[in-house]
Design an enzyme around this catalytic site. Structure first.
Site, short mmCIF file in Angstrom:
data_model
loop_
_atom_site.label_atom_id
_atom_site.label_comp_id
_atom_site.label_asym_id
_atom_site.label_seq_id
_atom_site.Cartn_x
_atom_site.Cartn_y
_atom_site.Cartn_z
CG ASP A 14 -1.81 -1.14 1.54
OD1 ASP A 14 -2.23 -1.85 0.31
OD2 ASP A 14 -1.72 -1.87 2.43
CE LYS A 17 3.49 -2.19 -4.48
NZ LYS A 17 2.65 -2.20 -3.29
N GLY A 18 0.78 1.93 -7.48
CA GLY A 18 -0.20 1.83 -8.78
C GLY A 18 0.23 3.10 -9.12
N GLY A 41 -3.89 -4.42 -4.60
CA GLY A 41 -5.35 -3.52 -4.93
C GLY A 41 -4.60 -2.13 -5.32
CG HIS A 42 -1.39 -2.44 -7.76
ND1 HIS A 42 -0.45 -2.93 -8.59
CD2 HIS A 42 -0.99 -2.50 -6.19
CE1 HIS A 42 0.50 -3.51 -7.52
NE2 HIS A 42 0.12 -3.48 -6.33
CB THR A 127 -6.57 -10.25 0.94
OG1 THR A 127 -6.08 -11.19 0.30
CG2 THR A 127 -5.42 -9.12 1.29
NE ARG A 141 5.64 -32.89 -5.92
CZ ARG A 141 6.20 -32.94 -4.58
NH1 ARG A 141 6.98 -32.12 -4.25
NH2 ARG A 141 6.21 -33.94 -3.85
CD GLN A 220 0.91 -8.68 -2.35
OE1 GLN A 220 1.89 -9.52 -3.08
NE2 GLN A 220 -0.28 -8.46 -3.03
CB THR A 235 1.67 -12.11 1.04
OG1 THR A 235 0.64 -12.66 -0.15
CG2 THR A 235 2.94 -11.64 0.02
CB SER A 297 -7.17 -0.32 -2.33
OG SER A 297 -5.98 -0.86 -2.40
N GLY A 300 -10.85 -3.11 2.33
CA GLY A 300 -11.78 -1.95 3.13
C GLY A 300 -11.30 -1.94 4.40
NE ARG A 301 -7.86 -6.68 5.80
CZ ARG A 301 -6.99 -7.66 5.93
NH1 ARG A 301 -6.83 -8.19 7.22
NH2 ARG A 301 -6.19 -7.61 4.84
CB SER A 411 3.86 10.52 -5.03
OG SER A 411 2.39 10.65 -5.11
P1 IMP Z 1 -2.67 -12.64 1.73
O1 IMP Z 1 -1.58 -12.21 0.69
O2 IMP Z 1 -4.11 -12.41 1.24
O3 IMP Z 1 -2.33 -14.21 1.89
O4 IMP Z 1 -2.51 -11.97 3.21
C1 IMP Z 1 -1.33 -12.17 3.74
C2 IMP Z 1 -0.90 -10.82 4.42
O5 IMP Z 1 -0.67 -9.72 3.41
C3 IMP Z 1 -1.95 -10.23 5.28
O6 IMP Z 1 -1.40 -9.30 6.04
C4 IMP Z 1 -2.45 -9.19 4.28
O7 IMP Z 1 -3.06 -8.02 4.76
C5 IMP Z 1 -1.45 -8.70 3.76
N1 IMP Z 1 -1.53 -8.34 2.33
C6 IMP Z 1 -1.70 -8.97 0.92
N2 IMP Z 1 -1.76 -8.27 -0.03
C7 IMP Z 1 -1.48 -7.23 0.26
C8 IMP Z 1 -1.66 -5.71 -0.35
O8 IMP Z 1 -1.61 -5.47 -1.54
N3 IMP Z 1 -1.25 -4.53 0.46
C9 IMP Z 1 -1.17 -4.68 1.87
N4 IMP Z 1 -1.00 -5.79 2.24
C10 IMP Z 1 -1.29 -6.85 1.79
#
Ligand code: IMP
Length: 429
Positions: A14, A17-18, A41-42, A127, A141, A220, A235, A297, A300-301, A411
């Site tokens: 977040d 980058k988008g 979510g870009h 997410t 596999r 991420q 992630t 994005s 919504g958290r 930015s």
């Molecule tokens: P997952 O990628 O959905 O498995 O989530 C694993 C962790 O990465 C969690 O803490 C998510 O909130 C975080 N996460 C995954 N994608 C993003 C992103 O695009 N931005 C910020 N945090 C992310």
């Protein structure tokens, strides 16, 4: 020589980058997503409208850009379908400009069920997009790849095997009935696949053979990288530069002449659980959240907010061997009289400046802050160096001195034109 630019998150995702990828795509031919999936979510402002891309490379909003989804990604075809249909509604013509790797793995509905079940016991705040389970199946596999959609019999067998595995796990371990319907899953998968089959390619070869310029768009951030982040609160892919080679199917040598840039906010945020040494839990954290509009994005958290952590940035600079940093959302700090920056951790009587691997050690770390005077002036939308307050220049200088890399760009707002090159000589050409 093909020009290559790698854009990576230097914090916990977040970072903005988008917008940066969208902006720099103007002078590049291809934009490539190489890891993760629809957990990203870009956000981009396109013709005055906020567009959030989860799977597609952000640069696709430019009509000259070719967007590639490589083998390192896990693809949810339903999300892809929705995203492409949505772009059509916005008037973005993408036909002939989007290609998907035949080696990419699919995110299936039962992966999302598993994600939810795992979250129920000792979860990390994912997410819930099925990302972790899709990568589990890949490395175990048992995954299903785009190429498998060509062989219906094989596909059916793979689906059945996975389906009954998840069903017994859901029922036996979690005491929950699996609501996913096998026949529906199969027919929906094939229906969507037929629509986009013509986009499927050996994307790794496209990258190898082309002479066109390319941006690799990380999703991420470095601190969410499965190896170099705050494991297990990460992630399930290599969201740092480590993911480039395996994500694209190209040797690390391919990237040796690329320009690597890390994007970081002027403060820090994270969504989901896990260590966050500079987190502000009280009013100051809420103030940052409100001013920065810090809500996820994808989900919504509300995002957790805190001061800038230079230990984190230094870690990102090393892991990704960054050539430069881009700082976003500086204007969020405009109204703070004092701004704190973390320049080390105090850990059991010892001062450290590197990011520890152990979660236990991290929990015992207390940030050591340097306090800077705020600039108390509006920096939103500024485009000239002369308009940057001296205190903001000091802030940037501290980042550069501590991390050892230049801050090449700022930015200064969400719109495309709200930015400022601090080091025009280092602007990737
Ligand atoms: P997952 O990628 O959905 O498995 O989530 C694993 C962790 O990465 C969690 O803490 C998510 O909130 C975080 N996460 C995954 N994608 C993003 C992103 O695009 N931005 C910020 N945090 C992310």
């Amino acid at each position: 020589m093909k020009r290559k630019l790698v854009i990576l998150g230097a914090q916990w995702g977040d970072e903005g980058k988008g917008k940066i990828v969208d902006l720099l795509s103007e002078s590049y031919d291809m934009v490539i997503r190489y890891q993760g999936g629809s957990n990203a979510g870009h956000t981009v402002i396109y013709k005055g409208k906020k567009v959030i891309l989860h799977l597609l490379p952000t640069g696709i909003l430019h009509p000259h850009v070719t967007g590639l989804i490589t083998q390192g990604m896990v693809v949810d075809l339903e999300v892809l379908d929705r995203e492409l249909e949505n772009l059509k509604k916005l008037g973005v013509e993408w036909k002939g400009r989007v290609f998907i790797s035949d080696r990419a793995h699919l995110v299936m509905p039962y992966h999302k069920v598993l994600d939810r079940l795992f979250e129920r016991r000792g979860g990390i705040g994912t997410t819930l997009r099925g990302i972790g389970p899709a990568y589990m199946f890949k490395f175990g596999r048992k995954g299903i790849r785009i190429a498998d959609l060509e062989d219906k019999e094989r596909l059916k067998d793979l689906l059945e095997e996975n389906f009954y595995f998840v069903k017994s796990l859901a029922e036996g371990v979690f005491g929950e009935t699996l609501t996913v319907n096998l026949e529906e899953t199969l027919s929906s998968l094939l229906r969507i696949y037929e629509k986009y089959r013509y986009m499927v390619r050996d994307v790794s070869r496209i990258l190898w053979e082309t002479d066109r310029s390319m941006i690799f768009e990380g999703a991420q951030g470095t601190m969410l990288d499965v190896d170099m982040g705050t494991y297990p609160f990460v992630t399930s892919s290599n969201s740092s530069a480590l993911g480039l080679a395996n994500g694209t199917g190209l040797s690390p040598k391919f990237f040796s002449d690329a320009y690597f840039v890390g994007v970081a906010k002027a403060y820090t945020t994270r969504v989901g659980g896990g260590p966050f040494p500079t987190e502000l839990k009280g009013e100051e954290g809420e103030r940052l959240r409100d001013l920065g509009g810090e809500f996820g994005s994808t989900t919504g958290r509300p995002r957790r907010c805190g001061w800038l952590d230079l230990v984190v940035l230094k870690h990102a600079v090393r892991v990704n061997q960054l050539d430069g940093l881009i700082i976003t959302k500086l204007d969020v700090l405009d109204s703070f009289e004092e701004i704190k920056v973390c320049v080390g951790y105090e850990c059991e009587g010892e001062r450290i400046e590197h990011f520890p691997a152990s979660i236990t050690t991290l929990e015992r770390c207390r940030p050591v802050y340097e306090t800077l005077k705020g600039w108390l002036r509006n920096t939103k939308g500024i485009r000239n160096m002369k308009d940057l307050p001296p205190e903001a220049k000091d802030y940037i200088k501290l980042i550069e001195d501590f991390t050892g890399v230049p801050v090449v760009m700022l930015s200064t707002g969400p719109e495309r034109e709200e930015y400022l090159w601090l080091r025009p000589e280092l602007r990737p050409s």
